[in-house]
Enzyme design. Structure first.
Site, mmCIF file in Angstrom:
data_model
loop_
_atom_site.group_PDB
_atom_site.id
_atom_site.type_symbol
_atom_site.label_atom_id
_atom_site.label_comp_id
_atom_site.label_asym_id
_atom_site.label_seq_id
_atom_site.Cartn_x
_atom_site.Cartn_y
_atom_site.Cartn_z
ATOM 1 N N HIS A 4 0.835 -1.203 0.000
ATOM 2 C CA HIS A 4 0.000 0.000 0.000
ATOM 3 C C HIS A 4 0.873 1.259 0.000
ATOM 4 O O HIS A 4 1.608 1.506 0.956
ATOM 5 C CB HIS A 4 -0.859 -0.056 1.275
ATOM 6 C CG HIS A 4 -1.847 1.033 1.412
ATOM 7 N ND1 HIS A 4 -1.808 1.938 2.454
ATOM 8 C CD2 HIS A 4 -2.926 1.374 0.664
ATOM 9 C CE1 HIS A 4 -2.842 2.760 2.349
ATOM 10 N NE2 HIS A 4 -3.529 2.439 1.269
ATOM 11 N N GLU A 31 0.214 -0.791 -4.677
ATOM 12 C CA GLU A 31 -0.967 0.073 -4.731
ATOM 13 C C GLU A 31 -0.500 1.512 -4.798
ATOM 14 O O GLU A 31 0.496 1.879 -4.146
ATOM 15 C CB GLU A 31 -1.825 -0.137 -3.465
ATOM 16 C CG GLU A 31 -3.151 0.597 -3.453
ATOM 17 C CD GLU A 31 -3.142 1.954 -2.784
ATOM 18 O OE1 GLU A 31 -4.194 2.598 -2.746
ATOM 19 O OE2 GLU A 31 -2.072 2.410 -2.303
ATOM 20 N N ASP A 33 -2.082 5.818 -5.372
ATOM 21 C CA ASP A 33 -3.171 6.764 -5.615
ATOM 22 C C ASP A 33 -2.719 7.721 -6.702
ATOM 23 O O ASP A 33 -1.530 8.069 -6.764
ATOM 24 C CB ASP A 33 -3.454 7.570 -4.335
ATOM 25 C CG ASP A 33 -3.805 6.672 -3.180
ATOM 26 O OD1 ASP A 33 -4.786 5.931 -3.283
ATOM 27 O OD2 ASP A 33 -3.070 6.697 -2.161
ATOM 28 N N HIS A 46 -1.446 10.800 -2.214
ATOM 29 C CA HIS A 46 -2.714 10.395 -1.585
ATOM 30 C C HIS A 46 -3.617 11.578 -1.265
ATOM 31 O O HIS A 46 -4.767 11.633 -1.677
ATOM 32 C CB HIS A 46 -2.432 9.593 -0.311
ATOM 33 C CG HIS A 46 -3.692 9.208 0.414
ATOM 34 N ND1 HIS A 46 -4.283 10.012 1.369
ATOM 35 C CD2 HIS A 46 -4.482 8.125 0.298
ATOM 36 C CE1 HIS A 46 -5.384 9.429 1.817
ATOM 37 N NE2 HIS A 46 -5.532 8.279 1.177
ATOM 38 N N GLU A 118 -5.414 3.665 -7.811
ATOM 39 C CA GLU A 118 -6.655 4.251 -7.282
ATOM 40 C C GLU A 118 -6.798 5.690 -7.767
ATOM 41 O O GLU A 118 -5.926 6.519 -7.511
ATOM 42 C CB GLU A 118 -6.663 4.220 -5.740
ATOM 43 C CG GLU A 118 -7.947 4.848 -5.212
ATOM 44 C CD GLU A 118 -7.987 4.999 -3.698
ATOM 45 O OE1 GLU A 118 -7.159 4.394 -2.982
ATOM 46 O OE2 GLU A 118 -8.859 5.759 -3.240
HETATM 47 O O1 G3P Z 1 -6.118 0.291 -1.247
HETATM 48 C C1 G3P Z 1 -7.239 1.038 -0.951
HETATM 49 C C2 G3P Z 1 -6.909 2.075 0.036
HETATM 50 O O2 G3P Z 1 -5.722 2.687 -0.340
HETATM 51 C C3 G3P Z 1 -8.006 3.084 0.146
HETATM 52 O O3 G3P Z 1 -7.791 4.057 1.100
HETATM 53 O O4 G3P Z 1 -7.219 6.287 1.849
HETATM 54 O O5 G3P Z 1 -5.445 4.576 1.719
HETATM 55 O O6 G3P Z 1 -6.387 5.545 -0.360
HETATM 56 P P1 G3P Z 1 -6.666 5.163 1.071
HETATM 57 CA CA CA Z 2 -5.275 4.261 -1.961
#
Ligand code: G3P
Ligand code: CA
Length: 258
Positions: A4, A31, A33, A46, A118
Protein backbone atom coordinates in the site's frame (compact mmCIF):
# COMPACT_ATOMS: atom_id res chain seq x y z
CA UNK A 1 -0.29 -9.27 -1.38
CA UNK A 2 -0.11 -5.62 -2.41
CA UNK A 3 2.16 -2.99 -0.89
CA UNK A 4 0.00 0.00 0.00
CA UNK A 5 1.68 3.20 -1.27
CA UNK A 6 4.86 1.05 -1.45
CA UNK A 7 6.60 -0.24 1.67
CA UNK A 8 5.08 2.81 3.30
CA UNK A 9 5.54 1.84 6.93
CA UNK A 10 9.32 1.83 6.50
CA UNK A 11 9.80 4.52 3.84
CA UNK A 12 7.95 7.65 2.70
CA UNK A 13 4.74 6.66 0.92
CA UNK A 14 4.48 6.95 -2.86
CA UNK A 15 8.23 7.41 -3.34
CA UNK A 16 10.15 5.32 -5.83
CA UNK A 17 12.28 4.02 -2.94
CA UNK A 18 9.15 2.73 -1.14
CA UNK A 19 8.00 0.87 -4.26
CA UNK A 20 11.44 -0.60 -5.03
CA UNK A 21 11.70 -1.77 -1.40
CA UNK A 22 8.30 -3.48 -1.68
CA UNK A 23 9.36 -5.27 -4.87
CA UNK A 24 12.67 -6.30 -3.28
CA UNK A 25 10.75 -7.69 -0.29
CA UNK A 26 8.70 -9.85 -2.63
CA UNK A 27 5.35 -8.05 -2.83
CA UNK A 28 3.14 -9.53 -5.56
CA UNK A 29 1.80 -6.12 -6.35
CA UNK A 30 1.78 -2.43 -5.53
CA UNK A 31 -0.97 0.07 -4.73
CA UNK A 32 -0.85 3.77 -5.62
CA UNK A 33 -3.17 6.76 -5.61
CA UNK A 34 -3.27 9.15 -8.55
CA UNK A 35 -4.25 12.80 -8.92
CA UNK A 36 -3.98 15.29 -11.78
CA UNK A 37 -1.72 18.32 -11.65
CA UNK A 38 -2.84 21.70 -12.99
CA UNK A 39 -1.11 20.90 -16.29
CA UNK A 40 -2.66 17.44 -16.64
CA UNK A 41 0.01 15.04 -15.32
CA UNK A 42 -0.89 12.00 -13.23
CA UNK A 43 1.10 12.01 -9.99
CA UNK A 44 1.15 9.55 -7.11
CA UNK A 45 -0.06 11.51 -4.08
CA UNK A 46 -2.71 10.40 -1.59
CA UNK A 47 -3.95 13.61 0.03
CA UNK A 48 -5.68 16.51 -1.76
CA UNK A 49 -3.20 18.78 -0.05
CA UNK A 50 0.57 18.74 -0.08
CA UNK A 51 1.00 19.55 3.60
CA UNK A 52 1.28 16.11 5.20
CA UNK A 53 3.69 14.38 2.81
CA UNK A 54 5.83 17.21 1.44
CA UNK A 55 7.38 20.51 2.35
CA UNK A 56 4.80 22.25 0.14
CA UNK A 57 1.43 23.79 1.02
CA UNK A 58 -1.93 23.84 -0.70
CA UNK A 59 -3.66 21.67 -3.27
CA UNK A 60 -1.88 19.18 -5.53
CA UNK A 61 -4.41 20.02 -8.27
CA UNK A 62 -3.42 23.71 -8.22
CA UNK A 63 0.25 23.05 -8.97
CA UNK A 64 2.07 22.24 -12.20
CA UNK A 65 4.30 19.21 -12.49
CA UNK A 66 7.36 21.48 -12.56
CA UNK A 67 6.27 23.10 -9.29
CA UNK A 68 5.71 19.73 -7.60
CA UNK A 69 9.09 18.47 -8.80
CA UNK A 70 10.73 21.17 -6.65
CA UNK A 71 9.24 19.79 -3.41
CA UNK A 72 10.61 17.24 -0.95
CA UNK A 73 8.19 14.33 -0.51
CA UNK A 74 10.35 12.27 1.83
CA UNK A 75 12.03 14.12 4.67
CA UNK A 76 8.85 14.15 6.81
CA UNK A 77 9.13 10.37 7.24
CA UNK A 78 11.29 8.87 10.01
CA UNK A 79 12.58 6.24 7.54
CA UNK A 80 14.26 9.03 5.61
CA UNK A 81 16.40 10.38 8.44
CA UNK A 82 20.11 9.63 7.84
CA UNK A 83 21.87 7.87 10.70
CA UNK A 84 24.85 9.76 12.19
CA UNK A 85 27.60 10.11 9.62
CA UNK A 86 25.49 8.67 6.77
CA UNK A 87 24.81 10.37 3.45
CA UNK A 88 21.38 12.01 3.16
CA UNK A 89 18.83 9.83 1.31
CA UNK A 90 18.96 9.97 -2.50
CA UNK A 91 16.20 11.48 -4.62
CA UNK A 92 14.32 8.20 -4.92
CA UNK A 93 13.33 8.82 -1.27
CA UNK A 94 12.27 12.44 -1.67
CA UNK A 95 11.19 13.15 -5.27
CA UNK A 96 7.58 13.34 -6.40
CA UNK A 97 6.63 10.11 -8.19
CA UNK A 98 4.73 10.42 -11.45
CA UNK A 99 2.59 7.51 -12.58
CA UNK A 100 4.82 7.33 -15.64
CA UNK A 101 7.93 6.76 -13.52
CA UNK A 102 6.11 4.15 -11.45
CA UNK A 103 4.99 2.28 -14.58
CA UNK A 104 8.57 2.39 -15.92
CA UNK A 105 9.85 0.93 -12.64
CA UNK A 106 7.24 -1.82 -12.61
CA UNK A 107 7.94 -2.74 -16.24
CA UNK A 108 11.68 -2.80 -15.43
CA UNK A 109 11.17 -5.15 -12.47
CA UNK A 110 11.79 -8.19 -14.68
CA UNK A 111 9.09 -10.26 -12.98
CA UNK A 112 5.29 -10.35 -12.79
CA UNK A 113 3.87 -7.39 -10.88
CA UNK A 114 0.25 -6.40 -10.24
CA UNK A 115 -0.43 -2.69 -9.98
CA UNK A 116 -3.54 -1.30 -8.28
CA UNK A 117 -4.12 2.30 -9.34
CA UNK A 118 -6.65 4.25 -7.28
CA UNK A 119 -8.15 7.38 -8.85
CA UNK A 120 -8.86 9.94 -6.14
CA UNK A 121 -12.16 11.83 -6.08
CA UNK A 122 -13.68 14.31 -5.73
CA UNK A 123 -11.31 16.04 -8.12
CA UNK A 124 -11.76 19.40 -9.84
CA UNK A 125 -10.77 17.58 -13.04
CA UNK A 126 -13.60 15.01 -12.75
CA UNK A 127 -13.67 12.45 -15.56
CA UNK A 128 -10.38 13.71 -16.93
CA UNK A 129 -8.58 11.66 -14.26
CA UNK A 130 -9.87 8.38 -15.73
CA UNK A 131 -9.52 9.59 -19.34
CA UNK A 132 -5.88 10.46 -18.86
CA UNK A 133 -5.21 7.30 -16.90
CA UNK A 134 -6.64 5.06 -19.62
CA UNK A 135 -4.78 7.05 -22.28
CA UNK A 136 -1.52 6.48 -20.43
CA UNK A 137 -2.21 2.78 -19.86
CA UNK A 138 -2.95 2.45 -23.62
CA UNK A 139 0.37 4.10 -24.43
CA UNK A 140 2.11 1.51 -22.22
CA UNK A 141 0.09 -1.37 -23.73
CA UNK A 142 -1.55 -2.03 -20.35
CA UNK A 143 -5.18 -1.05 -21.02
CA UNK A 144 -6.19 -4.37 -22.60
CA UNK A 145 -4.55 -7.01 -20.43
CA UNK A 146 -3.57 -10.40 -21.82
CA UNK A 147 -3.10 -13.29 -19.37
CA UNK A 148 0.65 -13.61 -20.03
CA UNK A 149 1.46 -9.90 -19.64
CA UNK A 150 3.92 -9.63 -16.74
CA UNK A 151 2.44 -6.33 -15.57
CA UNK A 152 -1.29 -6.34 -14.87
CA UNK A 153 -3.09 -3.15 -13.89
CA UNK A 154 -6.34 -2.95 -11.93
CA UNK A 155 -8.10 0.38 -11.36
CA UNK A 156 -9.83 1.16 -8.08
CA UNK A 157 -11.95 3.97 -6.70
CA UNK A 158 -14.32 4.81 -3.90
CA UNK A 159 -16.31 6.69 -6.55
CA UNK A 160 -18.81 4.43 -8.36
CA UNK A 161 -18.86 6.96 -11.21
CA UNK A 162 -15.09 6.68 -11.62
CA UNK A 163 -15.39 2.89 -11.73
CA UNK A 164 -18.13 3.22 -14.35
CA UNK A 165 -15.92 5.49 -16.47
CA UNK A 166 -13.12 2.93 -16.42
CA UNK A 167 -15.56 0.19 -17.41
CA UNK A 168 -16.65 2.34 -20.37
CA UNK A 169 -13.19 3.48 -21.45
CA UNK A 170 -11.39 0.14 -21.01
CA UNK A 171 -13.95 -2.65 -20.59
CA UNK A 172 -11.41 -5.45 -20.10
CA UNK A 173 -9.47 -3.68 -17.35
CA UNK A 174 -10.34 -5.13 -13.93
CA UNK A 175 -11.86 -2.67 -11.45
CA UNK A 176 -12.29 -2.56 -7.69
CA UNK A 177 -15.08 -0.66 -5.97
CA UNK A 178 -13.56 0.53 -2.68
CA UNK A 179 -15.83 0.61 0.37
CA UNK A 180 -15.21 2.46 3.60
CA UNK A 181 -18.81 2.00 4.74
CA UNK A 182 -21.62 -0.04 3.21
CA UNK A 183 -23.78 2.22 1.06
CA UNK A 184 -27.48 1.45 1.38
CA UNK A 185 -27.85 0.99 -2.37
CA UNK A 186 -25.14 -1.66 -2.58
CA UNK A 187 -26.30 -5.19 -3.28
CA UNK A 188 -23.58 -7.60 -2.24
CA UNK A 189 -24.53 -10.14 -4.85
CA UNK A 190 -23.88 -7.82 -7.70
CA UNK A 191 -21.48 -4.92 -7.62
CA UNK A 192 -22.36 -2.04 -9.96
CA UNK A 193 -21.19 -1.63 -13.58
CA UNK A 194 -19.81 -5.13 -13.97
CA UNK A 195 -17.17 -4.69 -11.27
CA UNK A 196 -16.22 -8.07 -9.85
CA UNK A 197 -13.90 -6.97 -7.03
CA UNK A 198 -14.95 -5.31 -3.78
CA UNK A 199 -12.40 -3.40 -1.72
CA UNK A 200 -13.65 -3.01 1.86
CA UNK A 201 -11.53 -1.37 4.53
CA UNK A 202 -10.46 -3.49 7.49
CA UNK A 203 -12.70 -1.41 9.80
CA UNK A 204 -15.74 -2.39 7.77
CA UNK A 205 -14.65 -6.03 7.72
CA UNK A 206 -14.29 -6.01 11.51
CA UNK A 207 -17.69 -4.38 11.95
CA UNK A 208 -19.46 -6.74 9.51
CA UNK A 209 -18.11 -10.27 9.95
CA UNK A 210 -20.55 -11.61 7.32
CA UNK A 211 -19.40 -9.18 4.64
CA UNK A 212 -16.47 -11.15 3.19
CA UNK A 213 -18.26 -14.51 3.03
CA UNK A 214 -21.34 -12.85 1.48
CA UNK A 215 -19.36 -11.00 -1.18
CA UNK A 216 -17.37 -14.09 -2.10
CA UNK A 217 -20.35 -16.43 -2.04
CA UNK A 218 -21.92 -14.16 -4.65
CA UNK A 219 -18.90 -14.69 -6.93
CA UNK A 220 -17.01 -11.47 -6.22
CA UNK A 221 -13.37 -11.21 -5.33
CA UNK A 222 -12.45 -9.20 -2.25
CA UNK A 223 -9.32 -7.11 -1.64
CA UNK A 224 -9.05 -5.74 1.91
CA UNK A 225 -7.07 -2.64 2.95
CA UNK A 226 -5.07 -1.69 5.00
CA UNK A 227 -4.10 -4.91 6.80
CA UNK A 228 -1.11 -4.07 9.00
CA UNK A 229 -1.78 -5.85 12.30
CA UNK A 230 -1.29 -9.61 12.81
CA UNK A 231 -4.80 -10.03 14.24
CA UNK A 232 -6.31 -8.30 11.20
CA UNK A 233 -4.32 -10.56 8.89
CA UNK A 234 -5.62 -13.59 10.80
CA UNK A 235 -9.16 -12.23 10.55
CA UNK A 236 -9.11 -11.83 6.75
CA UNK A 237 -7.29 -15.12 6.19
CA UNK A 238 -9.87 -16.96 8.24
CA UNK A 239 -12.76 -15.28 6.42
CA UNK A 240 -11.14 -15.84 3.02
CA UNK A 241 -9.75 -13.04 0.88
CA UNK A 242 -8.36 -12.62 -2.63
CA UNK A 243 -6.06 -9.67 -2.04
CA UNK A 244 -4.39 -8.17 1.02
CA UNK A 245 -3.26 -4.55 0.85
CA UNK A 246 -0.66 -3.65 3.49
CA UNK A 247 1.85 -0.95 4.43
CA UNK A 248 4.16 -3.73 5.70
CA UNK A 249 4.89 -6.19 2.88
CA UNK A 250 7.89 -7.93 4.49
CA UNK A 251 6.09 -8.64 7.79
CA UNK A 252 2.95 -9.76 5.97
CA UNK A 253 4.87 -12.16 3.73
CA UNK A 254 6.74 -13.55 6.75
CA UNK A 255 3.45 -14.21 8.52
CA UNK A 256 2.09 -15.86 5.37
CA UNK A 257 5.15 -18.12 5.44
CA UNK A 258 6.42 -16.87 2.10
O1 G3P B 1 -6.12 0.29 -1.25
C1 G3P B 1 -7.24 1.04 -0.95
C2 G3P B 1 -6.91 2.07 0.04
O2 G3P B 1 -5.72 2.69 -0.34
C3 G3P B 1 -8.01 3.08 0.15
O3 G3P B 1 -7.79 4.06 1.10
O4 G3P B 1 -7.22 6.29 1.85
O5 G3P B 1 -5.45 4.58 1.72
O6 G3P B 1 -6.39 5.55 -0.36
P1 G3P B 1 -6.67 5.16 1.07
CA1 CA C 1 -5.27 4.26 -1.96
Amino acid sequence: MFAHRGASYDLPEHTLAAYLRALAEGADGLECDVRLTRDGHLVCVHDRRLDRTSNGRGLVSARTLAELEMLDFGSWHPGCAPADGDEPPDESHTRLLTLERLLDAVLDAGRPVRLLVETKHPSRYGADVERRLVRMLRRYGLAEPRPDDPVQVTVMSFSPLAVRRIRELAPTLPTVLLLEVLPRWLRLGRLPFGTRIAGPGIGLVRARPQLLPALRAAGNEVYVWTVNEPEDLDLVLTAGVDGIITDRPAQTLARLGR
